[in-house]
Structure formats: C-alpha cells, structure tokens
Design a protein around this motif. Structure first.
Motif, mmCIF file in Angstrom:
data_model
loop_
_atom_site.group_PDB
_atom_site.id
_atom_site.type_symbol
_atom_site.label_atom_id
_atom_site.label_comp_id
_atom_site.label_asym_id
_atom_site.label_seq_id
_atom_site.Cartn_x
_atom_site.Cartn_y
_atom_site.Cartn_z
ATOM 1 N N ALA A 248 59.497 48.748 -24.095
ATOM 2 C CA ALA A 248 60.135 48.542 -25.331
ATOM 3 C C ALA A 248 59.471 47.585 -26.269
ATOM 4 C CB ALA A 248 61.825 48.365 -25.191
ATOM 5 N N THR A 249 58.773 46.513 -25.582
ATOM 6 C CA THR A 249 58.313 45.407 -26.622
ATOM 7 C C THR A 249 56.789 45.489 -27.179
ATOM 8 O OG1 THR A 249 57.913 44.227 -24.590
ATOM 9 C CG2 THR A 249 60.122 43.843 -25.490
ATOM 10 N N ARG A 250 56.142 46.483 -26.400
ATOM 11 C CA ARG A 250 54.830 46.643 -27.189
ATOM 12 C C ARG A 250 54.429 47.953 -26.944
ATOM 13 N NH1 ARG A 250 50.657 46.681 -22.589
ATOM 14 N NH2 ARG A 250 51.653 46.974 -20.838
ATOM 15 N N ARG A 251 53.252 48.067 -27.632
ATOM 16 C CA ARG A 251 52.804 49.570 -27.990
ATOM 17 C C ARG A 251 51.917 50.123 -26.587
ATOM 18 N NH1 ARG A 251 47.916 51.683 -31.318
ATOM 19 N NH2 ARG A 251 48.288 53.669 -31.287
ATOM 20 N N CYS A 252 52.108 51.107 -26.178
ATOM 21 C CA CYS A 252 51.309 51.757 -25.134
ATOM 22 C C CYS A 252 50.915 53.031 -25.400
ATOM 23 C CB CYS A 252 52.031 51.302 -23.770
ATOM 24 S SG CYS A 252 52.866 52.746 -23.039
ATOM 25 N N GLY A 253 49.996 53.587 -24.800
ATOM 26 C CA GLY A 253 49.407 54.955 -25.093
ATOM 27 C C GLY A 253 47.908 54.973 -24.956
ATOM 28 N N PRO A 254 47.413 56.385 -25.382
ATOM 29 C CA PRO A 254 45.973 56.340 -25.392
ATOM 30 C C PRO A 254 45.289 55.548 -26.213
ATOM 31 C CG PRO A 254 46.864 58.269 -26.338
ATOM 32 C CD PRO A 254 48.052 57.276 -25.929
ATOM 33 N N ARG A 255 45.862 54.885 -27.467
ATOM 34 C CA ARG A 255 44.990 54.205 -28.352
ATOM 35 C C ARG A 255 45.427 52.719 -28.225
ATOM 36 N NH1 ARG A 255 46.264 58.754 -32.730
ATOM 37 N NH2 ARG A 255 44.536 60.100 -32.125
ATOM 38 N N LEU B 200 72.117 49.157 -26.478
ATOM 39 C CA LEU B 200 71.518 50.368 -26.139
ATOM 40 C C LEU B 200 72.617 51.347 -25.729
ATOM 41 C CD1 LEU B 200 69.315 52.362 -25.198
ATOM 42 C CD2 LEU B 200 69.463 51.166 -22.959
ATOM 43 N N ALA B 201 74.022 50.992 -25.209
ATOM 44 C CA ALA B 201 75.088 51.847 -25.176
ATOM 45 C C ALA B 201 75.350 52.801 -26.145
ATOM 46 C CB ALA B 201 76.051 51.173 -24.268
ATOM 47 N N THR C 14 62.441 57.813 -30.878
ATOM 48 C CA THR C 14 63.952 58.039 -31.276
ATOM 49 C C THR C 14 64.826 56.558 -30.959
ATOM 50 O OG1 THR C 14 64.308 60.380 -31.224
ATOM 51 C CG2 THR C 14 66.274 58.993 -31.441
ATOM 52 N N MET C 15 64.301 56.121 -29.707
ATOM 53 C CA MET C 15 65.187 54.863 -29.177
ATOM 54 C C MET C 15 64.376 53.693 -30.008
ATOM 55 S SD MET C 15 65.686 55.476 -25.299
ATOM 56 C CE MET C 15 65.363 53.753 -24.884
ATOM 57 N N ALA C 16 63.158 53.956 -30.258
ATOM 58 C CA ALA C 16 62.301 52.871 -30.781
ATOM 59 C C ALA C 16 62.857 52.751 -32.132
ATOM 60 C CB ALA C 16 60.521 53.118 -30.843
ATOM 61 N N ASP C 17 62.850 53.835 -33.105
ATOM 62 C CA ASP C 17 63.282 53.648 -34.325
ATOM 63 C C ASP C 17 64.773 53.325 -34.429
ATOM 64 O OD1 ASP C 17 60.738 54.582 -34.963
ATOM 65 O OD2 ASP C 17 61.317 56.685 -35.259
ATOM 66 N N GLY C 18 65.716 53.878 -33.502
ATOM 67 C CA GLY C 18 67.145 53.596 -33.972
ATOM 68 C C GLY C 18 67.588 52.386 -32.831
ATOM 69 N N TRP C 19 66.853 51.970 -32.226
ATOM 70 C CA TRP C 19 67.510 50.933 -31.250
ATOM 71 C C TRP C 19 66.479 49.746 -31.142
ATOM 72 C CZ3 TRP C 19 65.317 50.281 -26.053
ATOM 73 C CH2 TRP C 19 65.828 49.190 -25.318
ATOM 74 N N ALA C 20 65.387 49.802 -30.403
ATOM 75 C CA ALA C 20 64.500 48.946 -30.037
ATOM 76 C C ALA C 20 63.904 48.013 -31.216
ATOM 77 C CB ALA C 20 63.187 49.598 -29.016
ATOM 78 N N TYR C 21 63.613 48.530 -32.212
ATOM 79 C CA TYR C 21 62.835 48.050 -33.507
ATOM 80 C C TYR C 21 63.783 48.138 -34.590
ATOM 81 C CZ TYR C 21 59.076 47.980 -30.199
ATOM 82 O OH TYR C 21 58.314 47.751 -29.166
ATOM 83 N N VAL D 267 61.914 50.977 -19.798
ATOM 84 C CA VAL D 267 63.364 51.829 -20.118
ATOM 85 C C VAL D 267 62.699 52.976 -19.201
ATOM 86 C CG1 VAL D 267 64.527 52.995 -21.946
ATOM 87 C CG2 VAL D 267 63.482 50.865 -22.335
ATOM 88 N N TYR D 268 63.694 53.287 -18.337
ATOM 89 C CA TYR D 268 63.651 54.550 -17.600
ATOM 90 C C TYR D 268 64.692 55.515 -18.166
ATOM 91 C CZ TYR D 268 61.609 51.953 -13.742
ATOM 92 O OH TYR D 268 60.659 51.051 -13.184
#
Length: 186
Positions: A8-15, A153-154, A132-139, A43-44
């Motif tokens: 939740a605190t950093r970007r990850c993925g193929p790029r 989060l709840a 959705t979580m990143a937009d509505g909660w994490a950031y 986040v599981y």
C-alpha cells in the motif's frame, strides 16, 4: 476466491523500479537484520468470485505463516456469511508456494491455483479491488500514522461490500448477492 497482496505504500508492478532492476541494492523487503522494512504494508485480500464480497487484512510481512493465518481467518469470515471456499487463486509469491500453504489448503479442502507469472490480468478481480482501495483508502487522504490508515480500512470495506454499487452485480452492492447469510430472513 482470489487472495492477493499489494504494497500500500509504494508502486509495484511490471513498470516499477523494482521490476526493472531486480538485483539492485535496496530492493529487499527486509531490513539489515531480517525484519520487515519500516513503511511497508502488505494487504492480503480474498474476493468471492460470484458475489464480489471482499475480505482484507493489512500485515507487516508476506511470509507463509502470515498468509496461512490470513487464509484461516478468511475461511471463517466467509463461513459466517454462508460462503464455502473451494478454490484459491493466488500469485506466485513464496508464501503461496510453500509447503505450509499447500498443507493448510489441503486440510481446509481448498484447491490452490496460481496465476501466470507477470500476468496481473489473471488475478484481475483482486487487482481492480486493490486499485479501488488505493483510490478510496490508501491514498485518499493524508494519514498521521500507519495505524490510522489501517483503522480506516474497515470503513472502506463496509462501504464496498454493503453500499457501493458493482456493475457485475447489476449495480447492486456485492453483499446483496449473498442469499444464505445466517439470520438474513428472520
């Protein structure tokens, strides 16, 4: 069910930088003493394939012991809502490839399947939920602490499961598709 994880605190993925430079110093998720790095949250998530109801927990690491504990809590949470987990689709992380994960899935009568490597589309429901979580909660706002973010989060989960319309559910909230929840018709 599709368990997955997102940092939740950093970007990850193929790029991401980590994917482009896998051997670089500082890409480890462990500190110099083998403990989890400060500032990282994992986040599981488990999402029911039919109803799109989501169950999520935030942890400090992504070990097999943590993943198995999460799986047991998710199975219990969904069982309380009348859902039986038969299959689990997970990424190819070490926690999900471990003997501990395999043995616990067998004990719970769950078939464990894996996504194709480097193909996040295979686990699309979880990936979209994490967005959705990143937009509505994490950031969504600035939190004063990691604990404050975890406590928020709840509220997002309740909003997502009980109130937010979902196109796959005919613009009804995911919880509306669960028809055998104990106490629902009393």
């Amino acid at each position: 069910m599709c368990p997955g994880r997102v940092e939740a605190t950093r970007r990850c993925g193929p790029r991401s930088r980590r994917a482009r430079f896998p051997g670089r110093v500082g890409t480890s998720r462990r500190n110099a003493y083998g403990g989890p790095k400060v500032g990282y949250a994992f986040v599981y998530t488990v999402i029911d394939d039919h109803s799109r109801v989501a169950y999520t927990e935030v942890h400090d690491d992504e070990t097999a012991v943590t993943a198995v504990g999460f799986l047991h809590r998710a199975v219990d949470w969904f069982a309380d809502r009348g859902v039986t987990i038969e299959r689990v689709l997970s990424d190819n992380g070490g926690a999900y490839r471990s003997y501990l994960w395999r043995d616990n899935c067998e004990a719970l009568s769950i078939t464990s399947k894996f996504t194709r490597p480097y193909r996040p589309q295979t686990n699309g429901k979880v990936e979209r939920f994490h967005r959705t979580m990143a937009d509505g909660w994490a950031y969504a706002r600035c939190y004063t602490s990691e604990q404050e973010r975890r406590d928020a989060l709840a509220g997002l989960l309740h909003q997502y499961n009980h109130h937010r319309p979902h196109t796959a559910c005919d613009n009804q909230p995911p919880f509306s598709r669960l028809i055998n929840v104990p106490g629902q018709y009393s």
